[in-house]
Design an enzyme around this catalytic site. Structure first.
Site, mmCIF file in Angstrom:
data_model
loop_
_atom_site.group_PDB
_atom_site.id
_atom_site.type_symbol
_atom_site.label_atom_id
_atom_site.label_comp_id
_atom_site.label_asym_id
_atom_site.label_seq_id
_atom_site.Cartn_x
_atom_site.Cartn_y
_atom_site.Cartn_z
ATOM 1 N N PHE A 91 -3.696 7.244 -84.836
ATOM 2 C CA PHE A 91 -4.974 7.927 -84.657
ATOM 3 C C PHE A 91 -4.728 9.173 -83.825
ATOM 4 O O PHE A 91 -3.932 9.173 -82.879
ATOM 5 C CB PHE A 91 -5.982 7.003 -83.972
ATOM 6 C CG PHE A 91 -7.342 7.617 -83.822
ATOM 7 C CD1 PHE A 91 -8.090 7.960 -84.932
ATOM 8 C CD2 PHE A 91 -7.872 7.857 -82.568
ATOM 9 C CE1 PHE A 91 -9.351 8.529 -84.809
ATOM 10 C CE2 PHE A 91 -9.129 8.432 -82.422
ATOM 11 C CZ PHE A 91 -9.873 8.770 -83.550
ATOM 12 N N ASP A 162 0.935 3.760 -75.622
ATOM 13 C CA ASP A 162 -0.425 3.819 -76.142
ATOM 14 C C ASP A 162 -0.724 2.419 -76.663
ATOM 15 O O ASP A 162 -0.355 2.046 -77.779
ATOM 16 C CB ASP A 162 -0.526 4.859 -77.254
ATOM 17 C CG ASP A 162 -1.951 5.011 -77.789
ATOM 18 O OD1 ASP A 162 -2.743 4.059 -77.632
ATOM 19 O OD2 ASP A 162 -2.268 6.053 -78.388
ATOM 20 N N HIS A 165 -4.371 -0.731 -79.178
ATOM 21 C CA HIS A 165 -4.535 -1.857 -80.106
ATOM 22 C C HIS A 165 -3.932 -3.151 -79.567
ATOM 23 O O HIS A 165 -3.899 -4.143 -80.293
ATOM 24 C CB HIS A 165 -3.834 -1.555 -81.439
ATOM 25 C CG HIS A 165 -4.276 -0.319 -82.130
ATOM 26 N ND1 HIS A 165 -3.643 0.174 -83.264
ATOM 27 C CD2 HIS A 165 -5.297 0.544 -81.878
ATOM 28 C CE1 HIS A 165 -4.246 1.280 -83.660
ATOM 29 N NE2 HIS A 165 -5.248 1.527 -82.839
ATOM 30 N N GLN A 188 -13.208 1.095 -77.072
ATOM 31 C CA GLN A 188 -14.165 1.659 -78.025
ATOM 32 C C GLN A 188 -14.786 0.531 -78.844
ATOM 33 O O GLN A 188 -14.286 -0.582 -78.875
ATOM 34 C CB GLN A 188 -13.422 2.691 -78.899
ATOM 35 C CG GLN A 188 -14.231 3.315 -80.005
ATOM 36 C CD GLN A 188 -14.142 2.549 -81.308
ATOM 37 O OE1 GLN A 188 -13.265 1.710 -81.499
ATOM 38 N NE2 GLN A 188 -15.078 2.803 -82.204
ATOM 39 N N LYS A 191 -12.702 -2.064 -80.813
ATOM 40 C CA LYS A 191 -11.485 -2.618 -80.256
ATOM 41 C C LYS A 191 -11.619 -4.104 -79.930
ATOM 42 O O LYS A 191 -12.694 -4.696 -79.996
ATOM 43 C CB LYS A 191 -11.086 -1.834 -78.990
ATOM 44 C CG LYS A 191 -10.705 -0.375 -79.272
ATOM 45 C CD LYS A 191 -9.548 -0.257 -80.226
ATOM 46 C CE LYS A 191 -9.006 1.166 -80.335
ATOM 47 N NZ LYS A 191 -9.940 2.141 -80.895
ATOM 48 N N ARG A 220 -10.443 12.980 -55.441
ATOM 49 C CA ARG A 220 -10.948 12.446 -54.175
ATOM 50 C C ARG A 220 -10.331 11.083 -53.883
ATOM 51 O O ARG A 220 -10.283 10.214 -54.756
ATOM 52 C CB ARG A 220 -12.475 12.329 -54.218
ATOM 53 C CG ARG A 220 -13.176 13.645 -54.463
ATOM 54 C CD ARG A 220 -14.682 13.464 -54.543
ATOM 55 N NE ARG A 220 -15.279 13.179 -53.244
ATOM 56 C CZ ARG A 220 -16.564 12.950 -53.056
ATOM 57 N NH1 ARG A 220 -17.393 12.942 -54.097
ATOM 58 N NH2 ARG A 220 -17.041 12.710 -51.859
ATOM 59 N N TYR A 227 -15.434 15.577 -49.273
ATOM 60 C CA TYR A 227 -15.009 16.342 -50.452
ATOM 61 C C TYR A 227 -13.566 16.820 -50.322
ATOM 62 O O TYR A 227 -13.252 17.997 -50.498
ATOM 63 C CB TYR A 227 -15.979 17.511 -50.708
ATOM 64 C CG TYR A 227 -17.400 17.042 -50.896
ATOM 65 C CD1 TYR A 227 -17.785 16.422 -52.076
ATOM 66 C CD2 TYR A 227 -18.335 17.174 -49.871
ATOM 67 C CE1 TYR A 227 -19.086 15.950 -52.241
ATOM 68 C CE2 TYR A 227 -19.634 16.705 -50.031
ATOM 69 C CZ TYR A 227 -19.995 16.081 -51.214
ATOM 70 O OH TYR A 227 -21.270 15.613 -51.377
ATOM 71 N N ARG A 237 -14.138 8.360 -64.480
ATOM 72 C CA ARG A 237 -14.530 7.070 -63.916
ATOM 73 C C ARG A 237 -15.374 6.240 -64.883
ATOM 74 O O ARG A 237 -16.293 6.736 -65.514
ATOM 75 C CB ARG A 237 -15.326 7.282 -62.627
ATOM 76 C CG ARG A 237 -14.550 7.931 -61.488
ATOM 77 C CD ARG A 237 -15.386 7.941 -60.215
ATOM 78 N NE ARG A 237 -16.645 8.644 -60.382
ATOM 79 C CZ ARG A 237 -16.834 9.936 -60.094
ATOM 80 N NH1 ARG A 237 -15.832 10.660 -59.617
ATOM 81 N NH2 ARG A 237 -18.016 10.496 -60.261
#
Length: 388
Positions: A91, A162, A165, A188, A191, A220, A227, A237
């Site tokens: 993909f 990766d 899967h 996703q 999955k 951060r 900050y 996140r």
């Protein structure tokens, strides 16, 4: 004479699967003081639980699997002028993540049996500019991590898995977090575990975890109130609601994979008996294959016949799809940094060229059906192949 009545569509378990655990998790997240990771506890808990399942010291949860790859590449220091070897058949997120950092994805051919990256072909593509090799564990079949470790040791090039899967997969008894390399996962909608979207990155040590944590939250550090943006990064996140759903999904993923393992061997044996159909092979060193897809090839099939087959299968209620094109055969690939031309790459990736044109895959929920339904699926597929 009247024609025979049409057969009813096959019925498979729904996906995503949700139960009381997901609902309880969502309410638990809702009742917290905060709904982002710095105001609640669901993401922190999920990271620990996901890392433990995979034998990794650390994990960082992300917005999606593509961002998990981008984050990992950033931790590795990949940037403009660098190269990352990726499978030609995958993909496109695998190559897009490289290009988003300004680096060049270098497609390598894949193994004709497993569809995973060909390590010998990969070795020929290593240059002084190569920063990493990104094997994809295609459909849950783990790439040859032994040969990749040898290649990394010989060249100094990092391995980034990766594993979109490959939830809970194992290679010779070892989990994906036990190889000393980073591994990126996707959650996703389709999955093996899902919260609609989401991702995670397994980290092998404290320093890589520190860098990943910084970079996934705009640089951060934990608990920052002034900050103090200590490095480059972005907002990758995961939110508390997604993490709560994934914690529930995590409780059943191994049991579901055990069912898929049984049904996959049943289906593969049936597919192998159909003239013109070649199911994806398996390297038995992958002693737990997570079976994200049931993949097969139809060597010599035309594009029109393949589309007609997929349409016919979907008409019977079977969730079928055409295979991925090689990444360099997409328009988007050429809109980022690249090297060489499509025909040049195609000549060195003949297997990916073939698989990209003749592969069909079925969603993993077909492997959660009962044995009788899987047998009927194979019968329907054989009939459809004979008609196209």
């Amino acid at each position: 004479m009247s024609s025979a009545p049409a057969q009813p569509a096959l019925a498979f378990p729904a996906w995503p699967h949700a139960g009381a655990e997901e609902r309880e998790g969502l309410l638990r997240a809702l009742d917290q003081e905060g709904w982002w990771r710095n105001g609640g506890s669901e993401v922190d808990c999920f990271e620990r639980e996901f890392a433990a399942l995979h034998g990794a010291p650390h994990a960082v949860a992300t917005t999606n699997g593509t961002h998990a790859l981008e984050l990992a590449l950033s931790v590795l220091g990949v940037g403009p002028g660098d190269e990352v070897v990726v499978p030609a058949f995958t993909f496109i997120a695998s190559s897009l993540a490289v290009q988003r950092l300004g680096a060049v994805p270098v497609p390598a051919d894949v193994h004709p049996d497993t569809y995973c990256i060909d390590v010998e072909a990969t070795a020929q593509l290593i240059t002084p500019r190569t920063k990493a090799v990104m094997p994809v564990h295609m459909a849950g079949q783990v790439a040859d991590l032994d040969a990749l470790a040898d290649l990394a040791g010989a060249t100094g090039v990092a391995v980034l898995q990766d594993a979109a899967h490959a939830h809970a997969a194992r290679w010779q008894g070892r989990r994906m977090g036990e190889f000393g390399s980073m591994a990126a996962f996707s959650f996703q909608n389709g999955k093996l575990m899902t919260a609609g979207e989401g991702g995670a990155l397994l980290l092998p040590d404290g320093e890589s975890h520190r860098q990943a944590y910084l970079r996934h939250g705009c640089g951060r550090p934990p608990g920052d109130r002034v900050y103090a943006h200590l490095t480059q990064g972005s907002n990758y996140r995961m939110n508390e609601f997604s993490a709560a759903v994934l914690r529930a999904q995590l409780t059943r993923v191994e049991a579901q994979i055990a069912v898929r393992e049984q049904r996959s061997r049943q289906l593969a044996a049936a597919l192998a008996r159909i003239p013109g159909v070649v199911p994806q092979g398996r390297d038995e060193r992958c002693d737990v294959k997570s079976h994200y897809m049931a993949m097969m090839r139809l060597p010599g099939v035309t594009a029109e016949r393949r589309t007609a087959l997929v349409d016919a299968l979907n008409g019977h209620g079977i969730p079928a799809f055409v295979g991925f094109p090689p990444v360099y055969r997409t328009t988007g690939y050429w809109q980022g940094p690249y090297s060489g031309g499509a025909e040049e790459i195609g000549k060195r990736c003949p297997v990916a060229e073939e698989i990209g044109g003749d592969c069909v895959w079925l969603h993993h929920r077909v492997l959660l059906a009962d044995a009788a339904t899987v047998d009927r699926l194979a019968e329907v597929l054989a009939e459809a192949v004979a008609r196209i």
